[in-house]
Design a protein around this motif. Structure first.
Motif, PDB file in Angstrom:
ATOM      1  N   THR A 128      10.265   0.855  -2.980  1.00 16.29           N
ATOM      2  CA  THR A 128       8.659   0.717  -2.456  1.00 16.29           C
ATOM      3  C   THR A 128       8.752   2.073  -1.448  1.00 16.29           C
ATOM      4  OG1 THR A 128       9.440  -0.829  -0.689  1.00 16.29           O
ATOM      5  CG2 THR A 128       8.898  -1.651  -2.834  1.00 16.29           C
ATOM      6  N   SER A 129       7.603   2.363  -1.207  1.00 21.11           N
ATOM      7  CA  SER A 129       7.517   3.111   0.000  1.00 21.11           C
ATOM      8  C   SER A 129       5.944   2.727   0.704  1.00 21.11           C
ATOM      9  CB  SER A 129       7.555   4.579  -0.221  1.00 21.11           C
ATOM     10  OG  SER A 129       6.378   4.913  -1.220  1.00 21.11           O
ATOM     11  N   GLY A 130       5.755   2.758   1.653  1.00 20.17           N
ATOM     12  CA  GLY A 130       4.444   2.386   2.660  1.00 20.17           C
ATOM     13  C   GLY A 130       4.320   0.922   3.008  1.00 20.17           C
ATOM     14  N   PRO A 131       3.347   0.729   3.690  1.00 23.18           N
ATOM     15  CA  PRO A 131       3.232  -0.745   4.321  1.00 23.18           C
ATOM     16  C   PRO A 131       3.282  -1.622   3.464  1.00 23.18           C
ATOM     17  CG  PRO A 131       1.341   0.793   4.907  1.00 23.18           C
ATOM     18  CD  PRO A 131       2.277   1.549   3.965  1.00 23.18           C
ATOM     19  N   SER A 132       3.627  -2.892   3.871  1.00 26.24           N
ATOM     20  CA  SER A 132       3.399  -4.136   2.988  1.00 26.24           C
ATOM     21  C   SER A 132       3.064  -5.507   3.843  1.00 26.24           C
ATOM     22  CB  SER A 132       4.910  -4.317   2.218  1.00 26.24           C
ATOM     23  OG  SER A 132       6.112  -4.492   2.975  1.00 26.24           O
ATOM     24  N   ILE A 133       2.944  -6.391   3.162  1.00 30.61           N
ATOM     25  CA  ILE A 133       2.453  -7.562   3.604  1.00 30.61           C
ATOM     26  C   ILE A 133       3.048  -8.687   2.897  1.00 30.61           C
ATOM     27  CG2 ILE A 133       0.675  -9.413   4.127  1.00 30.61           C
ATOM     28  CD1 ILE A 133      -1.286  -7.031   4.267  1.00 30.61           C
ATOM     29  N   ASP A 134       3.980  -9.617   3.464  1.00 32.95           N
ATOM     30  CA  ASP A 134       4.506 -10.397   3.076  1.00 32.95           C
ATOM     31  C   ASP A 134       3.480 -11.615   2.914  1.00 32.95           C
ATOM     32  OD1 ASP A 134       5.998 -13.129   2.629  1.00 32.95           O
ATOM     33  OD2 ASP A 134       7.821 -12.434   3.651  1.00 32.95           O
ATOM     34  N   VAL A 135       3.012 -11.875   1.616  1.00 26.87           N
ATOM     35  CA  VAL A 135       1.856 -12.977   1.747  1.00 26.87           C
ATOM     36  C   VAL A 135       2.430 -14.275   1.883  1.00 26.87           C
ATOM     37  CG1 VAL A 135       0.329 -13.768   0.065  1.00 26.87           C
ATOM     38  CG2 VAL A 135       0.899 -11.428   0.022  1.00 26.87           C
ATOM     39  N   THR A 138       1.037  -1.194   0.020  1.00 32.63           N
ATOM     40  CA  THR A 138      -0.107  -0.053  -0.094  1.00 32.63           C
ATOM     41  C   THR A 138       0.909   1.256   0.073  1.00 32.63           C
ATOM     42  OG1 THR A 138      -1.548  -1.248   1.232  1.00 32.63           O
ATOM     43  CG2 THR A 138      -1.927   1.123   0.929  1.00 32.63           C
ATOM     44  N   GLY A 139       0.856   1.941  -1.066  1.00 34.86           N
ATOM     45  CA  GLY A 139       1.794   3.025  -1.221  1.00 34.86           C
ATOM     46  C   GLY A 139       2.340   3.239  -2.589  1.00 34.86           C
ATOM     47  N   LYS A 140       3.543   3.018  -2.993  1.00 35.39           N
ATOM     48  CA  LYS A 140       4.314   3.269  -4.122  1.00 35.39           C
ATOM     49  C   LYS A 140       5.318   2.220  -4.328  1.00 35.39           C
ATOM     50  CE  LYS A 140       6.623   6.503  -6.885  1.00 35.39           C
ATOM     51  NZ  LYS A 140       7.088   8.117  -7.002  1.00 35.39           N
ATOM     52  N   ILE A 141       5.239   1.561  -5.675  1.00 28.23           N
ATOM     53  CA  ILE A 141       6.163   0.481  -5.917  1.00 28.23           C
ATOM     54  C   ILE A 141       6.779   1.130  -7.697  1.00 28.23           C
ATOM     55  CG2 ILE A 141       5.558  -1.491  -4.682  1.00 28.23           C
ATOM     56  CD1 ILE A 141       4.273  -2.625  -7.138  1.00 28.23           C
ATOM     57  N   VAL A 142       8.151   0.940  -7.634  1.00 26.65           N
ATOM     58  CA  VAL A 142       8.598   1.313  -8.853  1.00 26.65           C
ATOM     59  C   VAL A 142       9.615   0.161  -9.376  1.00 26.65           C
ATOM     60  CG1 VAL A 142      10.137   2.523 -10.230  1.00 26.65           C
ATOM     61  CG2 VAL A 142       8.675   3.692  -8.382  1.00 26.65           C
ATOM     62  N   TYR A 143       9.288  -0.612 -10.573  1.00 22.91           N
ATOM     63  CA  TYR A 143      10.184  -1.683 -11.132  1.00 22.91           C
ATOM     64  C   TYR A 143      10.359  -1.606 -12.477  1.00 22.91           C
ATOM     65  CZ  TYR A 143       5.500  -3.642 -12.028  1.00 22.91           C
ATOM     66  OH  TYR A 143       4.156  -3.790 -12.346  1.00 22.91           O
ATOM     67  N   THR A 144      11.194  -2.243 -12.783  1.00 26.97           N
ATOM     68  CA  THR A 144      11.597  -2.251 -14.490  1.00 26.97           C
ATOM     69  C   THR A 144      11.272  -3.528 -14.906  1.00 26.97           C
ATOM     70  OG1 THR A 144      13.897  -2.725 -14.240  1.00 26.97           O
ATOM     71  CG2 THR A 144      13.215  -0.369 -14.572  1.00 26.97           C
TER      72      THR A 144
END
Length: 174
Positions: free
Chosen positions: A161-168, A143-149
């Motif tokens: 990445t920025s913001g909270p994350s959940i390791d599924v 939840t937030g921002k992700i950037v990838y190529t």
């Protein structure tokens, strides 16, 4: 969502079906992906399913008619991640987690070398395969921002990445 590709890494978001629709058209598509052990999670088969997708997609072209940018925006979906155990031929559904999202916006820039740069904001998931950078398997909901190529070889490289994350995978390993 390459956002919907399953050959290397792939991104999971409220916009999962956006790549399948015509430009500037709303999309209504529900679906799922089944990932064998070692692709979505290291220790078990993983299924990701989503419902409620409504997206709008717009393509942008340069003066020569080359696609240079894709913008997709949509309302939230309900994403369910399910641990399907370790049996390859007879997977059995186990623990699930369901995440109601509040939407996302994804911008894909088509670089001159053929690679793509993706910036996704809002609720997004990202599955990294063993061939990606950093190497998976991993499934993370952000939840937030992700950037990838996405390289011309299909390899995803997580830039930031920025913001909270959940390791599924960790959440479903119990």
């Amino acid at each position: 969502m390459k956002t919907t590709s399953i050959t290397r890494g792939f991104a999971l978001s409220a916009l999962a079906a956006a790549a399948l629709v015509a430009p500037a058209q709303p999309a209504l598509a529900d679906g799922s992906y089944f990932l064998p052990i070692g692709q979505g999670c290291a220790d078990f088969n993983l299924e990701w399913s989503w419902t409620g997708t409504i997206t709008h997609t717009k393509e942008f072209f340069d003066k020569n008619g080359n696609k240079v940018r894709l913008l997709s925006a949509g309302k939230g979906t309900v994403n369910t991640y399910t641990n399907y155990g370790t049996k390859a031929k007879k997977p059995v559904a186990g623990e699930s987690i369901t995440i109601r999202t509040d939407g996302s916006v994804t911008e894909t820039v088509y670089n001159p070398d053929g690679s793509q740069t993706v910036t996704a904001t809002g609720h997004n998931g990202l599955i990294m395969f063993p061939s990606d950078v950093p190497a998976g398997p991993s499934t993370t909901h952000y939840t937030g921002k992700i950037v990838y190529t996405i390289g011309t070889d299909g390899v995803f490289t997580l830039v930031s990445t920025s913001g909270p994350s959940i390791d599924v995978c960790a959440a479903l390993a119990s």
